[in-house]
Design a protein around this motif. Sequence first.
Motif, PDB file in Angstrom:
ATOM      1  N   UNK A 229       0.825  -1.204   0.000  1.00  0.00           N
ATOM      2  CA  UNK A 229       0.000   0.000   0.000  1.00  0.00           C
ATOM      3  C   UNK A 229       0.861   1.257   0.000  1.00  0.00           C
ATOM      4  N   UNK A 230       1.997   1.214   0.696  1.00  0.00           N
ATOM      5  CA  UNK A 230       2.865   2.388   0.799  1.00  0.00           C
ATOM      6  C   UNK A 230       3.468   2.780  -0.543  1.00  0.00           C
ATOM      7  N   UNK A 231       3.472   1.855  -1.492  1.00  0.00           N
ATOM      8  CA  UNK A 231       4.021   2.177  -2.808  1.00  0.00           C
ATOM      9  C   UNK A 231       3.146   3.157  -3.569  1.00  0.00           C
ATOM     10  N   UNK A 232       1.860   3.229  -3.190  1.00  0.00           N
ATOM     11  CA  UNK A 232       0.951   4.170  -3.859  1.00  0.00           C
ATOM     12  C   UNK A 232       0.340   5.177  -2.893  1.00  0.00           C
ATOM     13  N   UNK A 233       0.423   4.886  -1.577  1.00  0.00           N
ATOM     14  CA  UNK A 233      -0.210   5.774  -0.592  1.00  0.00           C
ATOM     15  C   UNK A 233       0.686   5.921   0.629  1.00  0.00           C
ATOM     16  N   UNK A 234       1.021   7.148   0.956  1.00  0.00           N
ATOM     17  CA  UNK A 234       1.861   7.414   2.121  1.00  0.00           C
ATOM     18  C   UNK A 234       0.980   7.830   3.287  1.00  0.00           C
TER      19      UNK A 234
ATOM     20  N   UNK B  80      11.269  -4.338  -2.670  1.00  0.00           N
ATOM     21  CA  UNK B  80      12.431  -4.980  -2.057  1.00  0.00           C
ATOM     22  C   UNK B  80      13.450  -3.934  -1.626  1.00  0.00           C
ATOM     23  N   UNK B  81      13.484  -2.802  -2.323  1.00  0.00           N
ATOM     24  CA  UNK B  81      14.366  -1.716  -1.896  1.00  0.00           C
ATOM     25  C   UNK B  81      13.972  -1.198  -0.525  1.00  0.00           C
ATOM     26  N   UNK B  82      12.663  -1.043  -0.306  1.00  0.00           N
ATOM     27  CA  UNK B  82      12.170  -0.614   0.999  1.00  0.00           C
ATOM     28  C   UNK B  82      12.459  -1.662   2.068  1.00  0.00           C
TER      29      UNK B  82
ATOM     30  N   UNK C 133      18.295  -2.604   6.924  1.00  0.00           N
ATOM     31  CA  UNK C 133      19.490  -1.754   7.091  1.00  0.00           C
ATOM     32  C   UNK C 133      20.771  -2.461   6.637  1.00  0.00           C
ATOM     33  N   UNK C 134      20.664  -3.066   5.449  1.00  0.00           N
ATOM     34  CA  UNK C 134      21.845  -3.673   4.845  1.00  0.00           C
ATOM     35  C   UNK C 134      22.945  -2.639   4.628  1.00  0.00           C
TER      36      UNK C 134
ATOM     37  N   UNK D  24      27.228  -1.988  -1.974  1.00  0.00           N
ATOM     38  CA  UNK D  24      25.987  -1.536  -1.350  1.00  0.00           C
ATOM     39  C   UNK D  24      24.928  -1.227  -2.407  1.00  0.00           C
ATOM     40  N   UNK D  25      25.322  -0.530  -3.479  1.00  0.00           N
ATOM     41  CA  UNK D  25      24.370  -0.209  -4.537  1.00  0.00           C
ATOM     42  C   UNK D  25      23.896  -1.478  -5.243  1.00  0.00           C
ATOM     43  N   UNK D  26      24.803  -2.440  -5.413  1.00  0.00           N
ATOM     44  CA  UNK D  26      24.427  -3.715  -6.028  1.00  0.00           C
ATOM     45  C   UNK D  26      23.415  -4.462  -5.171  1.00  0.00           C
ATOM     46  N   UNK D  27      23.652  -4.479  -3.872  1.00  0.00           N
ATOM     47  CA  UNK D  27      22.786  -5.238  -2.961  1.00  0.00           C
ATOM     48  C   UNK D  27      21.450  -4.553  -2.734  1.00  0.00           C
ATOM     49  N   UNK D  28      21.443  -3.226  -2.745  1.00  0.00           N
ATOM     50  CA  UNK D  28      20.203  -2.494  -2.450  1.00  0.00           C
ATOM     51  C   UNK D  28      19.465  -2.065  -3.704  1.00  0.00           C
ATOM     52  N   UNK D  29      20.162  -2.025  -4.857  1.00  0.00           N
ATOM     53  CA  UNK D  29      19.517  -1.643  -6.099  1.00  0.00           C
ATOM     54  C   UNK D  29      19.291  -0.154  -6.246  1.00  0.00           C
ATOM     55  N   UNK D  30      19.958   0.648  -5.449  1.00  0.00           N
ATOM     56  CA  UNK D  30      19.749   2.090  -5.541  1.00  0.00           C
ATOM     57  C   UNK D  30      21.055   2.845  -5.402  1.00  0.00           C
ATOM     58  N   UNK D  31      21.358   3.677  -6.374  1.00  0.00           N
ATOM     59  CA  UNK D  31      22.538   4.529  -6.281  1.00  0.00           C
ATOM     60  C   UNK D  31      22.246   5.745  -5.399  1.00  0.00           C
TER      61      UNK D  31
END
Length: 531
Positions: free
Chosen positions: A61-66, A373-375, A381-382, A410-417
């Motif tokens: 739900x958080x992906x579309x509503x905060x 999965x990023x969230x 807290x990888x 870290x970017x590889x494991x988390x998928x976010x630069x």
Amino acid sequence: MELINYSDSALSLVVPLVALTLAILTRKVLLSLGCGILLGALFLTDFNVVNAAKHVSDLALSLVWESGDASKGSFWEVGSFNTWNLSIIVFLFILGMLTSIMMVSGATSAFADWAKQRITTRRGSTLLTAFLGIFIFVDDYFNSLAVGSVSRPLTDRYKVSRAKLAYLLDSTAAPMCVLMPISSWGAYIIAVIGGILASHAITDVSPLAAFVQMIPMNFYAIFAIAMVFAVVLLNLDFGLMAKEEAAAKEGKLFDDKKGRPAGATVDLKEAEGGNILGLILPILVLIFATIFFMINSGASSLAADGKAFDILGAFENTDVGSSLVYGALSGLVVALVLSLISGVSVSLLAQASFHGAKSMLPAVYILFFAWAIGSTIGSIETGKYLASTIGEAIPTSLLPVIMFVLAGFMAFATGTSWGTFGIMLPIAGDMAAGTEMALMLPMLASVLAGSVFGDHCSPISDTTILSSTGANCHHMDHVLTQLPYALSIALVSAIGYLVLGMTSSVLSGFIASVIAFTVVIAIMTRLSRKI
């Protein structure tokens, strides 16, 4: 619900490693990400199945509503839409519609015919893609999708594999954005750097000046772009990329067994007598309208805060998501008007719009799972665990290369630069201030470089996913074919940062990278000739 903290445990690595391993072994991205999400939920809730299920539903739900403060009203009264996620999804759908409309109007074929008269080789089609990737540096999402939609008809005409196209898109998008101060990336990085400089009372250099000084230190971005032109000019195809190219030359651009999409409009009739303006004008409008809306939204934010207008400040405070949507809508309107003027029926345009939006659904599904999965990885807290593995006993001269490797992992494991920027840049700043202040900018630059490297290699990175989407390429084909090139440039960069740390000379580090790059190109040339 209280979640378990894994910031000081190696168990924080399990979830991203499981998701990444499954993605590589099974090539089923959604299944792999879904397993990672479920496993992460179980970890966070101490393997309480009921709580894990609730956590997953809340996450979805958080992906579309905060949600906001529940004490101030009902769930829907205190919350708001997740405008960033929804903006990117809407942008994808609009771009799919735009691409499909340009195709059925005959504009895409007209452009391919026009380009074929002037660009008569496969190399020319890939060079055009590379130059477009460098020219459109405002935002990496926009870059990958817009350049992909323009270049794909031409590269298809000359039987360039979709994997090669995805590589060209991915290796010019983020590297250019991270080098340019006037981009969504540059604005964000400058803002973070400003906070770091202020926290250490560094006043002799402005955040913008610091960013500019770091450009020649960003070895990975510079040599990733150089590698693109080396691959294009020298035909450096080996391994899986060589297989993809060989298949493409035989006319096998798609392989349904891999689930590779065959295009949005294959069942729709193209109008005859298409005009090249039907493709060029909507894309130009999309580009300049997006830039206008980015500056406009940034200017509005500055005015609301009582600050004077300046270009960099506007980009720093811009609303990228809404700007992309408004820019894409502007391009779509122009494409519709031109199509109607050229005699394309309303019914055909309606069908094209529907099929174009539908063609983006696979990318939308993967993005939602990647965000989820990023969230989850963020909650586990990888990143903090990886950052904490740096010990105080590490020699100062090794800090730049270690920060590069750590940021990359870290970017590889988390998928976010961007997430890696937010965590690692302040840590790099603190370490430099506590050891050798002269290494402040080199260490910050090594974090930027490592983050882009890890993001390039990661199957769960949204930018990697969108490069696959822009090329209309199977996602894991893109990941696996790009990996050897990315790892080679990472090695080149690591050598540069090692020399930089040992000599405290940016020029020495750059020269070392140039030498290493030359050796890598020589090896790749030899490998390519054996195939």
